[in-house]
Every structure is written in C-alpha cells, then in structure tokens.
Design a protein around this motif. Structure first.
Motif, PDB file in Angstrom:
ATOM      1  N   VAL A  16       0.855  -1.192   0.000  1.00  0.00           N
ATOM      2  CA  VAL A  16       0.000   0.000   0.000  1.00  0.00           C
ATOM      3  C   VAL A  16       0.889   1.239   0.000  1.00  0.00           C
ATOM      4  N   TYR A  17       0.288   2.372  -0.349  1.00  0.00           N
ATOM      5  CA  TYR A  17       1.031   3.628  -0.209  1.00  0.00           C
ATOM      6  C   TYR A  17       0.305   4.508   0.803  1.00  0.00           C
ATOM      7  N   HIS A  18       1.001   5.469   1.327  1.00  0.00           N
ATOM      8  CA  HIS A  18       0.471   6.379   2.340  1.00  0.00           C
ATOM      9  C   HIS A  18       0.559   7.812   1.843  1.00  0.00           C
ATOM     10  N   ASP A  19      -0.357   8.659   2.297  1.00  0.00           N
ATOM     11  CA  ASP A  19      -0.249  10.092   1.975  1.00  0.00           C
ATOM     12  C   ASP A  19      -0.779  10.970   3.108  1.00  0.00           C
ATOM     13  N   GLU A  20      -0.764  10.407   4.315  1.00  0.00           N
ATOM     14  CA  GLU A  20      -1.174  11.177   5.492  1.00  0.00           C
ATOM     15  C   GLU A  20      -0.042  11.134   6.510  1.00  0.00           C
ATOM     16  N   SER A  21       0.373  12.305   6.995  1.00  0.00           N
ATOM     17  CA  SER A  21       1.508  12.362   7.922  1.00  0.00           C
ATOM     18  C   SER A  21       1.191  11.704   9.260  1.00  0.00           C
ATOM     19  N   ASN A  33      13.756   2.639   4.071  1.00  0.00           N
ATOM     20  CA  ASN A  33      12.808   1.817   3.305  1.00  0.00           C
ATOM     21  C   ASN A  33      11.756   2.653   2.605  1.00  0.00           C
ATOM     22  N   LYS A  34      11.892   3.969   2.698  1.00  0.00           N
ATOM     23  CA  LYS A  34      10.852   4.854   2.199  1.00  0.00           C
ATOM     24  C   LYS A  34      11.130   5.276   0.758  1.00  0.00           C
ATOM     25  N   ALA A  35      10.110   5.118  -0.089  1.00  0.00           N
ATOM     26  CA  ALA A  35      10.224   5.564  -1.477  1.00  0.00           C
ATOM     27  C   ALA A  35       9.023   6.441  -1.785  1.00  0.00           C
ATOM     28  N   TYR A  36       9.236   7.441  -2.637  1.00  0.00           N
ATOM     29  CA  TYR A  36       8.144   8.354  -2.954  1.00  0.00           C
ATOM     30  C   TYR A  36       7.370   7.909  -4.185  1.00  0.00           C
ATOM     31  N   GLY A  37       6.073   8.215  -4.166  1.00  0.00           N
ATOM     32  CA  GLY A  37       5.182   7.783  -5.230  1.00  0.00           C
ATOM     33  C   GLY A  37       4.212   6.758  -4.658  1.00  0.00           C
ATOM     34  N   THR A  38       3.428   6.133  -5.528  1.00  0.00           N
ATOM     35  CA  THR A  38       2.435   5.158  -5.052  1.00  0.00           C
ATOM     36  C   THR A  38       2.956   3.729  -5.196  1.00  0.00           C
TER      37      THR A  38
END
Ligand SMILES: [Zn+2]
Length: 52
Positions: A16-21, A33-38
């Motif tokens: 899954v991807y996240h977009d809430e802080s 382990n963090k990558a940007y995008g979906t």
C-alpha cells in the motif's frame, strides 16, 4: 495532514502507499525503506480513514 505519497520498499510490509503524515503504519516506515510515489499500490486503509 496530506503529504507526498510514499510507500515501503520492504517486501514484508503491506503493498500500500500512504499520503497522510499522521498515519501510524506509514510513520513507522524507516527512511531507508521509504520511497516516494504510489509504487502502483492502492492507498492504505488507515490513510483513507484519516482523509475521510
Ligand atoms: Zn497509511
């Protein structure tokens, strides 16, 4: 708060991807382990609940 979409590159984490802080599982992803995008994944249920 809405942030740029990101996801975990760890195969053990949910696809899954996240977009809430304030997303708890999202905030537990270490920077390494963090990558940007979906990542082509669907949005995390927790983030959906936060954004309403
Ligand atoms: Zn999330």
């Amino acid at each position: 708060m809405k942030v740029a979409s990101f996801y975990s590159t760890n195969a053990d984490d949910p696809d899954v991807y996240h977009d809430e802080s304030t997303c708890s599982p999202g905030s537990q992803i270490p920077a390494s382990n963090k990558a940007y995008g979906t990542g082509g994944y669907r949005k995390c249920k927790n983030c959906v609940a936060i954004s309403g």
